[in-house]
Write an enzyme that holds these catalytic residues in place. Structure first.
Site, short mmCIF file in Angstrom:
data_model
loop_
_atom_site.label_atom_id
_atom_site.label_comp_id
_atom_site.label_asym_id
_atom_site.label_seq_id
_atom_site.Cartn_x
_atom_site.Cartn_y
_atom_site.Cartn_z
CG ASN A 144 -3.63 4.46 9.85
OD1 ASN A 144 -3.97 5.48 9.26
ND2 ASN A 144 -2.51 4.36 10.52
N GLY A 201 0.84 -1.19 0.00
CA GLY A 201 0.00 0.00 0.00
C GLY A 201 0.87 1.24 0.00
CB THR A 202 4.11 1.93 1.68
OG1 THR A 202 3.62 1.64 2.99
CG2 THR A 202 5.13 3.03 1.74
CB SER A 260 -2.60 -2.75 1.55
OG SER A 260 -1.60 -3.57 2.07
CB THR A 289 9.88 -10.08 -11.80
OG1 THR A 289 10.87 -9.92 -12.80
CG2 THR A 289 9.10 -11.37 -12.02
CG HIS A 312 -0.39 -6.55 4.99
ND1 HIS A 312 -0.13 -6.28 6.31
CD2 HIS A 312 -0.12 -5.42 4.32
CE1 HIS A 312 0.29 -5.02 6.42
NE2 HIS A 312 0.30 -4.48 5.21
CB CYS A 355 4.61 3.90 10.28
SG CYS A 355 4.13 2.76 9.01
CD GLN A 382 -6.18 0.10 8.42
OE1 GLN A 382 -6.99 -0.74 8.81
NE2 GLN A 382 -4.87 -0.04 8.60
C1 LIG Z 1 -4.17 3.82 5.88
C2 LIG Z 1 -2.94 3.06 5.49
N1 LIG Z 1 -2.32 3.39 4.35
C3 LIG Z 1 -1.24 2.74 3.93
C4 LIG Z 1 -0.70 1.71 4.66
C5 LIG Z 1 0.51 1.01 4.16
O1 LIG Z 1 0.18 -0.25 3.63
P1 LIG Z 1 1.30 -1.38 3.51
O2 LIG Z 1 1.50 -1.95 4.87
O3 LIG Z 1 0.75 -2.36 2.54
O4 LIG Z 1 2.52 -0.70 2.99
C6 LIG Z 1 -1.30 1.34 5.87
C7 LIG Z 1 -0.74 0.29 6.72
O5 LIG Z 1 -0.86 0.30 7.91
C8 LIG Z 1 -2.46 2.02 6.27
O6 LIG Z 1 -3.09 1.71 7.41
#
Ligand SMILES: Cc1ncc(COP(=O)(O)O)c(C=O)c1O
Length: 403
Positions: free
Chosen positions: A162, A79-80, A212, A250, A214, A340, A192
């Site tokens: 989140n 997601g990042t 994302s 890849t 996971h 984070c 989220q």
């Molecule tokens: C709102 C939000 N955006 C982005 C992310 C980042 O996702 P990823 O863990 O897949 O990098 C998170 C992860 O906690 C999230 O809660």
């Protein structure tokens, strides 16, 4: 969904907003792509074709869950990464077309993936406006309207937060932005929200959306970016031109396949799963607020403005990190907020933006539920929390104050 514990000590996992256990359906679907179909999806032979076929199925499933076309999904490593491509890629593209487009708007409560992308843009000559939020975490609409100008290239406001679980009225925010200017790209981070509420990218009216795997009982290391047909971003990676030249490298085929399966399963069961999760969450909240002195439940009261799985509390007179460690010793996994922020050892910018003072921020705890949690686990989790809060308050310097 149900799941058997392997053996021994049974941990209670109440940190599903940080990550989730993989669902059996997704795991099973991934295995052949690790063992039999290991070809590079760009290869022209049969094994490459099989990998590519698996990814195409996944692309359909991921696009379906948000009402997009398969061609509008770009797979990323997280997601990042999708947030980075969306925010920076869109801003740089817009400025390349028109040098006056050097302004980005976001909210003060975004995930670090968006926050740090914005900081990066500031360091590269962009001006960024951070929209304030109210005590419930809802973006100030008037300020948003005022912030938009002909210089604005991108607006990025998350669908659901989140830490606190607040859901923004994105459809309305998009309308406000579009009324001011039609050629702004609107990005929403839906990491989220995915799988917790029904999402339709067309109804929301956004141009870009981050997903994302996971967080929805899919595998780690896979993300997705919805890019509306016709919307343009520049690539942040150079290489072989995979994923429409936007994410070279890849592809993580087995991960993508697992992500696709998780989306398919959730599409079918989203309402029933979330009804159950919401019921458990509401039960948990009621008991904590009633049974733990000075426990405060944070965030919006209106159910439409909050995710069904997140419960955020303040236990005044207790340090959230101490509480986290103590309940972990008793086998309960939770979080003070974003993983984070914990790594960076900084106080929550989300709670700060919502107007929380230091004692409220430091006494905070996020419990986030998932489809594998049971009522028995919630009962045991509450029992642990009661003991832990009482023990910590006993040694707290605030013990004899009125909090
Ligand atoms: C709102 C939000 N955006 C982005 C992310 C980042 O996702 P990823 O863990 O897949 O990098 C998170 C992860 O906690 C999230 O809660």
């Amino acid at each position: 969904m149900s799941r058997q514990e392997d053996s021994g000590f049974r941990r209670i996992y109440l940190d599903n907003a940080a990550s989730t256990p993989i669902m059996d359906e997704a795991f099973k679907e991934m295995i052949p792509y690790l063992t039999a179909y290991y070809g590079n999806p760009s290869s022209l032979h049969a094994l490459g074709y099989e990998s590519n076929k698996g990814m195409n199925i996944a692309r359909k499933r991921v696009s379906s869950i948000i009402g997009a076309k398969p061609s509008e999904i770009i797979f990323t490593g997280s997601g990042t990464e999708a947030d980075n491509i969306a925010v920076k890629g869109a801003a740089y593209y817009a400025r390349k077309q028109n040098s006056r487009k050097n302004h980005v708007v976001t909210s003060a409560i975004e995930h670090d993936a968006v926050m740090e992308s914005c900081l990066d843009l500031e360091n590269n000559g962009f001006e960024v406006s951070y929209m304030p939020v109210n005590r419930d975490g809802l973006v100030d609409k008037e300020k948003l309207e005022e912030s938009i100008s002909e210089k604005t290239a991108v607006v990025s406001i998350m669908l659901a937060n989140n830490e606190i679980g607040t859901i923004q009225p994105i459809q309305e925010l998009v309308r406000i932005v579009r009324q001011r200017s039609a050629d702004i790209l609107f990005h929403t981070d839906a990491v989220q929200a995915l799988g917790k509420i029904r999402i339709n990218c067309n109804e929301l009216g956004v141009d870009l959306m981050t997903l994302s795997s996971h967080k929805i009982n899919g595998p780690k290391g896979v993300g997705g970016l919805y890019l509306r047909e016709g919307s343009k971003v520049i690539s942040l990676t150079s290489g072989g031109g995979q994923e429409g030249y936007l994410r070279s490298g890849t592809e993580n085929v087995h991960g993508i396949v697992g992500f696709g399966k998780a989306c398919e399963v959730l599409m079918q069961r989203i309402d029933s799963i979330n009804k159950e999760v919401r019921k458990l969450r509401d039960y948990l909240v009621k008991r904590i607020v009633n049974e733990i002195p000075l426990a405060r439940y944070n965030g919006p009261c209106e159910p439409n403005f909050r995710l069904p799985n997140i419960a955020h509390f303040t236990f005044l007179g207790v340090n959230g990190e101490d509480l986290l460690i103590k309940i972990d010793e008793y086998g309960v996994a939770a979080s003070t907020g974003s993983a984070c922020s914990v790594r960076k050892q900084k106080e929550s910018h989300v709670l700060r933006a919502m107007g929380f003072g230091l004692p409220e921020i430091s006494g905070s705890l996020r419990l986030s539920l998932g489809p594998y949690n049971t009522k028995d686990e919630i009962d045991r989790g509450i029992a642990v929390l009661k003991v832990a809060v009482a023990e910590l308050r006993e040694v707290s310097p605030l013990k004899n104050t009125s909090h």
